[in-house]
Design a protein around this motif. Structure first.
Motif, short mmCIF file in Angstrom:
data_model
loop_
_atom_site.label_atom_id
_atom_site.label_comp_id
_atom_site.label_asym_id
_atom_site.label_seq_id
_atom_site.Cartn_x
_atom_site.Cartn_y
_atom_site.Cartn_z
N ALA A 1 0.86 -1.19 0.00
CA ALA A 1 0.00 0.00 0.00
C ALA A 1 0.89 1.24 0.00
O ALA A 1 1.15 1.84 1.04
CB ALA A 1 -0.91 -0.02 1.22
N LEU A 2 1.36 1.62 -1.17
CA LEU A 2 2.25 2.77 -1.30
C LEU A 2 1.44 4.04 -1.47
O LEU A 2 0.34 4.01 -2.03
CB LEU A 2 3.17 2.58 -2.51
N PRO A 3 1.97 5.18 -1.01
CA PRO A 3 1.23 6.44 -1.18
C PRO A 3 1.11 6.82 -2.66
O PRO A 3 2.02 6.54 -3.45
CB PRO A 3 2.08 7.47 -0.42
N GLY A 4 -0.02 7.43 -3.01
CA GLY A 4 -0.20 7.99 -4.35
C GLY A 4 -0.73 7.05 -5.41
O GLY A 4 -0.92 7.45 -6.56
N ILE A 5 -1.00 5.79 -5.09
CA ILE A 5 -1.44 4.82 -6.11
C ILE A 5 -2.79 5.24 -6.67
O ILE A 5 -3.74 5.48 -5.94
CB ILE A 5 -1.53 3.40 -5.52
N LYS A 6 -2.86 5.33 -8.01
CA LYS A 6 -4.11 5.65 -8.70
C LYS A 6 -4.72 4.41 -9.35
O LYS A 6 -5.93 4.32 -9.49
CB LYS A 6 -3.85 6.70 -9.77
N ALA A 7 -3.87 3.49 -9.77
CA ALA A 7 -4.34 2.26 -10.44
C ALA A 7 -3.22 1.25 -10.44
O ALA A 7 -2.04 1.59 -10.30
CB ALA A 7 -4.78 2.57 -11.87
N GLY A 8 -3.59 -0.01 -10.60
CA GLY A 8 -2.61 -1.08 -10.74
C GLY A 8 -2.77 -1.73 -12.10
O GLY A 8 -3.89 -2.00 -12.54
N LEU A 9 -1.68 -1.94 -12.79
CA LEU A 9 -1.70 -2.54 -14.13
C LEU A 9 -0.87 -3.82 -14.15
O LEU A 9 0.18 -3.89 -13.53
CB LEU A 9 -1.14 -1.56 -15.16
N ASP A 10 -1.36 -4.80 -14.87
CA ASP A 10 -0.62 -6.04 -15.04
C ASP A 10 0.62 -5.74 -15.87
O ASP A 10 0.55 -5.00 -16.86
CB ASP A 10 -1.50 -7.07 -15.75
N GLY A 11 1.75 -6.28 -15.46
CA GLY A 11 3.00 -6.01 -16.17
C GLY A 11 3.42 -7.17 -17.03
O GLY A 11 2.94 -7.35 -18.14
N ALA B 1 2.41 5.67 -7.67
CA ALA B 1 3.07 5.36 -6.40
C ALA B 1 4.30 6.25 -6.23
O ALA B 1 5.05 6.48 -7.16
CB ALA B 1 3.47 3.90 -6.37
N ASN B 2 4.46 6.78 -5.01
CA ASN B 2 5.60 7.67 -4.76
C ASN B 2 6.03 7.58 -3.29
O ASN B 2 5.42 6.88 -2.50
CB ASN B 2 5.22 9.12 -5.13
N ASP B 3 7.08 8.31 -2.98
CA ASP B 3 7.59 8.39 -1.61
C ASP B 3 7.90 7.03 -0.99
O ASP B 3 7.42 6.69 0.10
CB ASP B 3 6.61 9.16 -0.70
N PHE B 4 8.68 6.23 -1.68
CA PHE B 4 9.11 4.94 -1.15
C PHE B 4 10.53 4.67 -1.63
O PHE B 4 11.01 5.30 -2.57
CB PHE B 4 8.16 3.80 -1.60
N GLU B 5 11.19 3.76 -0.98
CA GLU B 5 12.55 3.38 -1.34
C GLU B 5 12.53 2.04 -2.10
O GLU B 5 11.74 1.16 -1.77
CB GLU B 5 13.41 3.23 -0.08
N ASP B 6 13.40 1.91 -3.09
CA ASP B 6 13.54 0.63 -3.79
C ASP B 6 13.93 -0.44 -2.78
O ASP B 6 14.71 -0.19 -1.85
CB ASP B 6 14.65 0.70 -4.85
#
Length: 165
Positions: free
Chosen positions: A37-47, A108-113
């Protein structure tokens, strides 16, 4: 001789042990590893999807389990690439299939790899395509996908207009 299609184990993460049509997200998907649950997620897409057959399945049947994990989360453009890994194995730990996948979390933003990434950069060729194929897609193709267990609402619609789906 009858045999399951070699890529069939990919479906296990979606359907689990259910042999009928399942809801989306299915109980098997909800029981598996959850996307962070990362901040800023608008949608999830299959990769992408990768499947490797390590050992033959017993044609007489077997008791198998699917062991899954989130392998890594990495910054990619304006979002995150999430790598997942699953092993289809028996009770003794003998691996039959390795399956890897990725999804893209838009915004998704504000997270570390962290963790592993199974993706590899592939530079597209600068020349024109070797061959172009065009084929007719029947109007009921979306329903065929749905009946086959594909619940992707982003790409295929069962009505002429996406707003009517």
């Amino acid at each position: 001789d009858f045999a399951a299609f070699p890529t069939y184990p990919i479906v296990l993460a979606f359907k689990g042990t259910d042999q009928d049509v399942v809801s989306f997200p299915s109980p098997a998907m909800q029981d598996g590893p959850q996307t962070p649950a990362l901040p800023g997620i608008k949608a999830g897409l299959d990769g992408e999807r990768y499947i490797e057959k390590v050992n033959d399945l017993d044609p007489d049947g077997a008791t198998l389990k699917l062991r899954s994990r989130v392998a890594g989360v990495h910054k990619k453009g304006k979002g995150a690439s999430v790598s997942m890994e699953a092993f289809l194995e028996d009770d003794q730990g003998k691996v039959f299939y390795i399956m890897r996948s990725s999804s893209f979390l838009v915004g998704a933003n504000d997270f570390e790899d962290s963790g592993e990434s199974f993706s590899k950069s592939v530079k597209p060729p600068t020349r024109p395509a070797d061959k172009v194929e065009e084929m007719f897609v029947p109007e009921n193709q979306a329903q065929v996908y749905r009946l086959s267990g594909d619940y992707n609402p982003c790409l295929l619609y069962t009505s002429p207009s996406p707003r009517d789906s």
